[in-house]
Design a protein around this motif. Sequence first.
Motif, PDB file in Angstrom:
ATOM      1  N   ASN B 266       0.845  -1.176   0.000  1.00  0.00           N
ATOM      2  CA  ASN B 266       0.000   0.000   0.000  1.00  0.00           C
ATOM      3  C   ASN B 266       0.881   1.225   0.000  1.00  0.00           C
ATOM      4  OD1 ASN B 266      -2.184  -1.680   0.204  1.00  0.00           O
ATOM      5  ND2 ASN B 266      -2.165  -1.629   2.427  1.00  0.00           N
ATOM      6  N   THR B 268       1.221   4.856   1.528  1.00  0.00           N
ATOM      7  CA  THR B 268       0.747   5.686   2.606  1.00  0.00           C
ATOM      8  C   THR B 268       1.725   6.803   2.837  1.00  0.00           C
ATOM      9  OG1 THR B 268      -0.246   3.751   3.640  1.00  0.00           O
ATOM     10  CG2 THR B 268       0.036   5.708   5.006  1.00  0.00           C
ATOM     11  N   ASP B 269       1.219   8.021   2.836  1.00  0.00           N
ATOM     12  CA  ASP B 269       2.077   9.159   3.094  1.00  0.00           C
ATOM     13  C   ASP B 269       1.542   9.937   4.267  1.00  0.00           C
ATOM     14  OD1 ASP B 269       1.934   9.509  -0.400  1.00  0.00           O
ATOM     15  OD2 ASP B 269       3.566   8.651   0.765  1.00  0.00           O
ATOM     16  N   SER B 270       2.429  10.401   5.113  1.00  0.00           N
ATOM     17  CA  SER B 270       2.024  11.263   6.201  1.00  0.00           C
ATOM     18  C   SER B 270       2.805  12.551   6.103  1.00  0.00           C
ATOM     19  CB  SER B 270       2.290  10.602   7.550  1.00  0.00           C
ATOM     20  OG  SER B 270       1.501   9.448   7.689  1.00  0.00           O
ATOM     21  N   GLY B 276       1.064  11.918  12.983  1.00  0.00           N
ATOM     22  CA  GLY B 276      -0.088  12.274  12.182  1.00  0.00           C
ATOM     23  C   GLY B 276      -1.268  11.356  12.448  1.00  0.00           C
ATOM     24  N   PRO B 277      -2.355  11.655  11.827  1.00  0.00           N
ATOM     25  CA  PRO B 277      -3.552  10.825  12.049  1.00  0.00           C
ATOM     26  C   PRO B 277      -3.319   9.412  11.549  1.00  0.00           C
ATOM     27  CG  PRO B 277      -3.883  12.324  10.213  1.00  0.00           C
ATOM     28  CD  PRO B 277      -2.597  12.729  10.865  1.00  0.00           C
ATOM     29  N   GLY B 278      -3.929   8.473  12.232  1.00  0.00           N
ATOM     30  CA  GLY B 278      -3.760   7.093  11.825  1.00  0.00           C
ATOM     31  C   GLY B 278      -4.521   6.802  10.557  1.00  0.00           C
ATOM     32  N   MET B 279      -4.150   5.727   9.923  1.00  0.00           N
ATOM     33  CA  MET B 279      -4.827   5.319   8.721  1.00  0.00           C
ATOM     34  C   MET B 279      -6.118   4.624   9.107  1.00  0.00           C
ATOM     35  SD  MET B 279      -3.013   6.367   6.322  1.00  0.00           S
ATOM     36  CE  MET B 279      -2.497   7.703   7.384  1.00  0.00           C
ATOM     37  N   TYR B 280      -7.150   4.831   8.340  1.00  0.00           N
ATOM     38  CA  TYR B 280      -8.418   4.163   8.592  1.00  0.00           C
ATOM     39  C   TYR B 280      -8.713   3.198   7.449  1.00  0.00           C
ATOM     40  CZ  TYR B 280      -9.004   7.590  12.224  1.00  0.00           C
ATOM     41  OH  TYR B 280      -8.825   8.352  13.351  1.00  0.00           O
TER      42      TYR B 280
END
Lengths: 233, 280
Positions: B266, B268-270, B276-280
């Motif tokens: 996957n 995913t960038d923060s 940062g906010p967690g992935m949902y």
Amino acid sequence: MSPTLRIVAALLVALSAGAVTPVAAQETTPSFVVALDDDGSAAVTLTLTYDLTDQEETDAFEQLQNDSDARAAARSDYRARMAAVANDSENAADRNMSIEDASIDLHTEGDGSLGVVELSVSWIGLAAVDGDRLTVTEPFASGFEPDRQFTIRAPDDYAVETAMPEPSSGTQNSITYQAGVDLSGFQASFGPIRTGGDTPTERTTPGGTSQPGFGLIVAGTAIALAALLARRN
Amino acid sequence: MRRTATALLALLTVTAMLVAGPGAALAQDDGNQTVDENATATPSPDENASNESEEDENASVSPGERLSAVIGVQESELEGELGSRAFGLAVARAASDERLAEVVGEEYNETNASVQALERRRAALEASRENGSIGQGEYESRLTVLAAQSHVAQQRANLTANASMGVPSDLLEEQGINVSSIQELKNNAANLTGPEVARIAQSIAGEGVGAGFGDEARADDGDRGEDGDRAANQSEDANQSADEGNQTAADGGNQSESPEADQDANRTDSGDDSSGPGMY
């Protein structure tokens, strides 16, 4: 086999057949989710889905997954736009609000036939904090028209106290509105679960019912069967 | 016999208790908001959009209306980005002029349908505002989303025209299209919006509403956002070869955000920091 045991066996078979409900993996659907923290901040996540119906669409999604610059641009746009919304909301609610962080996640589901994009920001001060109560109004109270499922979820040890208008569905600590609901005058408050051993109550979606696990059914019938066999011996 | 009946009764009772579901469904609000799409008014693209001063326009949009626009614009842009990439791959993979003509024909038909739908929706939106069924803020919010979708349609029309160059005219005509119809499509798409609509959209969702995420797509619209400079890397041309592999994950020069963390399966960038906010 005695008639009694034949009846019991038939019942068990029937119950087993009816109780075995294959649990299909739930596919992600478009949504807008606000996950509150107890300090009034929230992770605000926009979920977008795309049907990848041919090889070109599938490869295009993979391209975007691998394109760090494009992902950074999308993430930055979402953050900047949400910051503008937060600024408006701050003025309307007369409470400090700000946007921090931003993230983007791309993945596929359903054997690669569904592309999912999740854009998320951290919204500081989204909910008003009064003691241990969280209250959410703006920006959802002034003309927000959800075009997808809209959920507000409080921490796990919180419960919904009030919600206007009536949610489409929800759980102990969350409320959900379906697309198209008129949210004029929206307000929702959440508070810590009070002592007294409250058990979670399931607020089901229309047309659905809450069912226990298959394991409980097996255990119950096994106990009854064991009692029958013991009597027979 | 009595014991047997008792055991059977116990079995049935236990089973009934376990199977019965305690929950009750909540009433579902099935409210729908629709714009009167049967309205016959045909306003000019920009006249009605400029009735108020820019200051009044900004003040008339509520936080919720702006949020609705942001969501719609974000979705439109991503959809447009994926669509243009997919079209580019299809063009690059066309093994013959005949197949290329088919690809162009399909894109033409889809884009033409999109343009016509946007024209109807724009007319209905103007009529709704004129008859007072929606306020200025809701009008501008919906107009902003339409602007994003219109920009995407314009891009698609341009890509279609570019891809059709060099395709023999007889093959295009087998698909029911020709140079004139393609040019007409471009013109119709370009006429979906104008400077006033673009200004309203920009006031609500920033610059470059509807633009893709590559630099070429943004070059015409300028940078947008408040988080620093955009990357100055080359974006993918829609007619680029299908053999292109992964892009190098260079940090895009966005000075306010931390370097991205890529994952294999996957992506995913923060931004900003690790909390940062967690992935949902």
